[in-house]
Design a protein around this motif. Structure first.
Motif, PDB file in Angstrom:
ATOM      1  N   LEU A 157       0.818  -1.218   0.000  1.00  0.00           N
ATOM      2  CA  LEU A 157       0.000   0.000   0.000  1.00  0.00           C
ATOM      3  C   LEU A 157       0.850   1.265   0.000  1.00  0.00           C
ATOM      4  O   LEU A 157       0.369   2.338  -0.362  1.00  0.00           O
ATOM      5  CB  LEU A 157      -0.972  -0.015   1.185  1.00  0.00           C
ATOM      6  CG  LEU A 157      -2.016  -1.135   1.153  1.00  0.00           C
ATOM      7  CD1 LEU A 157      -2.954  -1.028   2.352  1.00  0.00           C
ATOM      8  CD2 LEU A 157      -2.795  -1.165  -0.146  1.00  0.00           C
ATOM      9  N   ALA A 158       2.107   1.137   0.357  1.00  0.00           N
ATOM     10  CA  ALA A 158       3.011   2.292   0.328  1.00  0.00           C
ATOM     11  C   ALA A 158       3.284   2.753  -1.102  1.00  0.00           C
ATOM     12  O   ALA A 158       3.695   3.894  -1.314  1.00  0.00           O
ATOM     13  CB  ALA A 158       4.330   1.942   1.019  1.00  0.00           C
ATOM     14  N   GLN A 159       3.009   1.895  -2.079  1.00  0.00           N
ATOM     15  CA  GLN A 159       3.312   2.213  -3.474  1.00  0.00           C
ATOM     16  C   GLN A 159       2.231   3.065  -4.141  1.00  0.00           C
ATOM     17  O   GLN A 159       2.447   3.598  -5.231  1.00  0.00           O
ATOM     18  CB  GLN A 159       3.487   0.914  -4.280  1.00  0.00           C
ATOM     19  CG  GLN A 159       4.535  -0.018  -3.726  1.00  0.00           C
ATOM     20  CD  GLN A 159       5.886   0.640  -3.518  1.00  0.00           C
ATOM     21  OE1 GLN A 159       6.403   1.279  -4.411  1.00  0.00           O
ATOM     22  NE2 GLN A 159       6.434   0.501  -2.316  1.00  0.00           N
ATOM     23  N   ARG A 160       1.093   3.204  -3.505  1.00  0.00           N
ATOM     24  CA  ARG A 160      -0.021   3.921  -4.132  1.00  0.00           C
ATOM     25  C   ARG A 160       0.280   5.407  -4.253  1.00  0.00           C
ATOM     26  O   ARG A 160       0.798   6.030  -3.329  1.00  0.00           O
ATOM     27  CB  ARG A 160      -1.297   3.728  -3.308  1.00  0.00           C
ATOM     28  CG  ARG A 160      -2.481   4.400  -3.952  1.00  0.00           C
ATOM     29  CD  ARG A 160      -3.750   4.134  -3.217  1.00  0.00           C
ATOM     30  NE  ARG A 160      -4.842   4.782  -3.925  1.00  0.00           N
ATOM     31  CZ  ARG A 160      -5.939   5.186  -3.362  1.00  0.00           C
ATOM     32  NH1 ARG A 160      -6.140   4.999  -2.076  1.00  0.00           N
ATOM     33  NH2 ARG A 160      -6.880   5.772  -4.070  1.00  0.00           N
ATOM     34  N   THR A 161      -0.077   5.970  -5.394  1.00  0.00           N
ATOM     35  CA  THR A 161       0.040   7.409  -5.613  1.00  0.00           C
ATOM     36  C   THR A 161      -1.270   7.924  -6.197  1.00  0.00           C
ATOM     37  O   THR A 161      -2.065   7.149  -6.745  1.00  0.00           O
ATOM     38  CB  THR A 161       1.188   7.752  -6.588  1.00  0.00           C
ATOM     39  OG1 THR A 161       0.938   7.121  -7.841  1.00  0.00           O
ATOM     40  CG2 THR A 161       2.532   7.312  -6.039  1.00  0.00           C
ATOM     41  N   PHE A 162      -1.486   9.214  -6.084  1.00  0.00           N
ATOM     42  CA  PHE A 162      -2.667   9.842  -6.674  1.00  0.00           C
ATOM     43  C   PHE A 162      -2.218  10.947  -7.609  1.00  0.00           C
ATOM     44  O   PHE A 162      -1.377  11.762  -7.252  1.00  0.00           O
ATOM     45  CB  PHE A 162      -3.588  10.436  -5.602  1.00  0.00           C
ATOM     46  CG  PHE A 162      -4.703  11.266  -6.186  1.00  0.00           C
ATOM     47  CD1 PHE A 162      -5.764  10.659  -6.831  1.00  0.00           C
ATOM     48  CD2 PHE A 162      -4.661  12.647  -6.124  1.00  0.00           C
ATOM     49  CE1 PHE A 162      -6.778  11.420  -7.403  1.00  0.00           C
ATOM     50  CE2 PHE A 162      -5.674  13.415  -6.693  1.00  0.00           C
ATOM     51  CZ  PHE A 162      -6.741  12.798  -7.326  1.00  0.00           C
ATOM     52  N   ALA A 163      -2.788  10.945  -8.771  1.00  0.00           N
ATOM     53  CA  ALA A 163      -2.590  12.047  -9.730  1.00  0.00           C
ATOM     54  C   ALA A 163      -3.969  12.439 -10.238  1.00  0.00           C
ATOM     55  O   ALA A 163      -4.776  11.559 -10.589  1.00  0.00           O
ATOM     56  CB  ALA A 163      -1.707  11.602 -10.873  1.00  0.00           C
ATOM     57  N   GLU A 164      -4.249  13.712 -10.237  1.00  0.00           N
ATOM     58  CA  GLU A 164      -5.543  14.166 -10.729  1.00  0.00           C
ATOM     59  C   GLU A 164      -5.708  13.709 -12.173  1.00  0.00           C
ATOM     60  O   GLU A 164      -4.788  13.853 -12.978  1.00  0.00           O
ATOM     61  CB  GLU A 164      -5.661  15.684 -10.654  1.00  0.00           C
ATOM     62  CG  GLU A 164      -5.823  16.196  -9.246  1.00  0.00           C
ATOM     63  CD  GLU A 164      -6.151  17.684  -9.187  1.00  0.00           C
ATOM     64  OE1 GLU A 164      -6.419  18.304 -10.239  1.00  0.00           O
ATOM     65  OE2 GLU A 164      -6.162  18.218  -8.069  1.00  0.00           O
TER      66      GLU A 164
END
Length: 168
Positions: A157-164
């Motif tokens: 779960l540390a690998q998750r990122t968010f980009a609009e």
């Protein structure tokens, strides 16, 4: 724009900001538990929910509506287990899905085709939100009391990122 639709979307903006606030509280819970990956996952959710609120605000503004923001309710700040947090995530996302579906119903009743079209993105998004939460619960069920498994999930779960998302 029909006033019923405006009121429902305005209330949803508040729910989206509450969602962000709830995920930030969950982020802080996991920070305190020494689970940086789960904290990260919740922080990415926090950012995503802020994006949802801003998207609704932008839509209402584009339709000539002035949005009056309301107070945001205080979220939970403690959970008895990791599973309880993710069960809360699923329960919360199901409530958001129901709320967006209700707004779509109002838009249908009022023949507000622009809002119906706008809301389709959120309806699709909610399918993904519920699926993600449900899958994490299933993984936690498989892990059970295995601390190593929990640490492996935390690392994932540390690998998750968010980009609009790019403008439609």
């Amino acid at each position: 724009m029909n006033q019923k639709v405006v009121e429902a979307l305005t209330a949803q903006v508040n729910k989206e900001f509450y969602s962000a606030y709830l995920y930030l509280a969950m982020n802080q819970h996991f920070e305190g538990e020494g689970m940086p990956g789960m904290a990260n996952w919740m922080y990415q959710q926090f950012q995503e929910e802020q994006f949802h609120a801003k998207k609704m605000l932008k839509y209402l503004n584009s339709r000539g509506q002035k949005v009056i923001l309301e107070a945001i309710e205080k979220p939970l700040i403690e959970w008895p287990s990791t599973m309880a947090v993710f069960e809360n995530v699923l329960e919360h996302e199901e409530s958001i899905t129901a709320s967006i579906n209700a707004i779509q119903g109002i838009a249908v009743d009022e023949k507000d085709f622009a809002t119906m079209n706008f809301l389709q993105w959120f309806i699709d998004e909610q399918i993904e939100e519920e699926e993600n939460a449900s899958n994490l619960i299933k993984q936690l069920e498989l892990i059970g009391d295995n601390g190593y498994g929990l640490l492996m999930l935390d690392k994932e779960l540390a690998q998750r990122t968010f980009a609009e998302p790019a403008a439609e």
